[in-house]
Design an enzyme around this catalytic site. Structure first.
Site, PDB file in Angstrom:
ATOM      1  N   CYS A 136       0.791  -1.200  -0.170  1.00 17.64           N
ATOM      2  CA  CYS A 136      -0.005  -0.026  -0.094  1.00 17.64           C
ATOM      3  C   CYS A 136       0.827   1.196   0.167  1.00 17.64           C
ATOM      4  O   CYS A 136       1.403   1.635   0.836  1.00 17.64           O
ATOM      5  CB  CYS A 136      -0.929   0.095   1.093  1.00 17.64           C
ATOM      6  SG  CYS A 136      -1.823   1.517   1.401  1.00 17.64           S
ATOM      7  N   CYS A 139      -0.509   4.018   2.243  1.00 18.04           N
ATOM      8  CA  CYS A 139      -0.270   3.835   3.461  1.00 18.04           C
ATOM      9  C   CYS A 139       1.177   4.178   4.020  1.00 18.04           C
ATOM     10  O   CYS A 139       1.556   4.804   5.047  1.00 18.04           O
ATOM     11  CB  CYS A 139      -0.375   2.483   4.072  1.00 18.04           C
ATOM     12  SG  CYS A 139      -2.182   1.919   3.385  1.00 18.04           S
ATOM     13  N   ASP A 140       2.238   3.686   3.113  1.00 16.37           N
ATOM     14  CA  ASP A 140       3.502   3.593   3.576  1.00 16.37           C
ATOM     15  C   ASP A 140       4.570   4.379   2.737  1.00 16.37           C
ATOM     16  O   ASP A 140       5.748   4.556   3.065  1.00 16.37           O
ATOM     17  CB  ASP A 140       4.321   2.197   3.413  1.00 16.37           C
ATOM     18  CG  ASP A 140       3.214   1.356   4.416  1.00 16.37           C
ATOM     19  OD1 ASP A 140       2.911   1.707   5.400  1.00 16.37           O
ATOM     20  OD2 ASP A 140       3.057   0.130   4.081  1.00 16.37           O
TER      21      ASP A 140
END
Ligand code: NDP
Length: 314
Positions: A136, A139-140
């Site tokens: 993701c 997300c990261d």
């Protein structure tokens, strides 16, 4: 097999499931929630969550899910360990089998079983989980500012993730197994015109290396061909973007899904074609796949369940 009847059954313990639990618990529907395959959902596989509103300093994925769980427990939600292994949605009350042994009869059902990111199946993906391997970018990606990353995949998701990562990282390799991109024309153009992105066509990943996290990737060019070539490229982050699989298999005989298996709902509502059965979160969302959008749809599903029970005097 023993049967139990509940007014509201929630399957899955990601942001959608827990939010549905909080709302239905507060509405006195005495909900029962089964945690499913991965207690806490996909967020427990990420490290820091920085884009969930309300946490100015960010919060650990597992911590966030623990908080949501506690909040649900506060409103009397019964949270149980177990996986839904079969479903009969042919008539109300709907029957869900848990762990192949117990059948729950539910007046309303909230399916929040999520989706599972696909991985290549390499041992190194497990070895470096949370240490440079991610599925993701939203997300990261932030953790790779001014660093070098590789994205695997040639579809729209891979192109979208590579473009997003290029806005943060210093260099992005897009590793594509074929000699063309499957992504839409506009996404392809965006990729090919981005000076920070280098597309490695006809490349496969053989493994990762690094002492305390990912430091590089072992690549194979033209795998299995006479001119096959193997070489290493230093990277700091490794992103998978080869698709997701929605966890909808047991419901498919009763609900409409798209060709990938995402449950189709009525417009922007979580209503499925079976009255009293709602789908929330990633199992019904191929587009946004964010914790906050999943939570929002869990809230909608809870409100719909409450209305359904009232309308049907259940
Ligand atoms: P896709 O199935 O479209 O693409 C998956 C990609 O991963 C393909 O390039 C595929 O390669 C590659 N792949 C699969 N398995 C492997 C493997 N084992 N090793 C290497 N490569 C692999 O999935 P997406 O998630 O990209 O998209 C899903 C759907 O969502 C699509 O319909 C897409 O259009 C849509 N979408 C739309 C967006 C938008 O419009 N903004 C954004 C994101 C998704 P190969 O081509 O060789 O099979």
């Amino acid at each position: 097999m023993s049967n139990e009847r509940v007014r509201c059954l929630i399957i899955g313990s990601g942001p959608a499931g827990y939010t549905a639990a909080i709302y239905t618990g507060r509405a006195n529907l005495s909900p029962v929630l089964y945690e499913g395959i991965q207690p806490g959902g996909q967020l427990t596989t990420t490290t820091e969550v920085e884009n969930f509103p309300g946490y100015p300093e960010g919060i650990g994925g597992t911590e966030l899910m623990d908080d949501l769980r506690k909040q649900a427990e506060r409103f009397g939600v019964e949270i149980r360990t177990g996986i839904a292994t079969a479903a009969d949605l042919s008539k109300s009350p709907y029957k869900i089998t848990i762990d192949n042994e117990k059948v729950i009869e539910a007046d309303t059902l909230i399916i929040s079983t999520g989706a599972t990111a696909k991985y290549l199946g390499l041992e190194d993906e497990k070895k470096y989980a949370g240490m440079g391997v991610s599925a993701c970018a939203t997300c990261d990606g932030f953790f790779y500012r001014k660093k070098i990353v590789a994205v695997v995949g040639g579809g729209d998701t891979a192109c979208e993730e590579a473009t997003y990562l290029a806005s943060l990282a210093s260099k992005v390799y897009l590793v594509v197994r074929k000699n063309y991109l499957r992504a839409s024309k506009i996404m392809q153009e965006r990729i090919l015109n981005n000076p920070k992105i280098e597309v490695l066509f006809e490349h496969n990943v053989a493994g990762l290396y690094g002492e305390n996290g990912v430091e590089g990737v072992h690549l194979v060019k033209k795998l299995g061909q006479p001119d096959e070539e193997r070489y290493d490229v230093p990277i700091d982050g490794f992103f998978l973007a080869i698709g997701h699989k929605p966890n909808s298999d047991i419901f498919k005989p009763y609900l409409d899904t798209d060709e990938t298996g995402y449950i189709l709902t009525e417009g922007a509502t979580p209503r499925t074609k079976v009255p009293g059965v709602f789908a929330a979160g990633d199992v019904a969302d191929p587009h946004y796949r964010q914790a906050i959008t999943a939570a929002a749809s869990g809230c909608k599903a809870a409100i719909e369940a409450e209305r359904y029970l009232t309308e049907h005097s259940l």
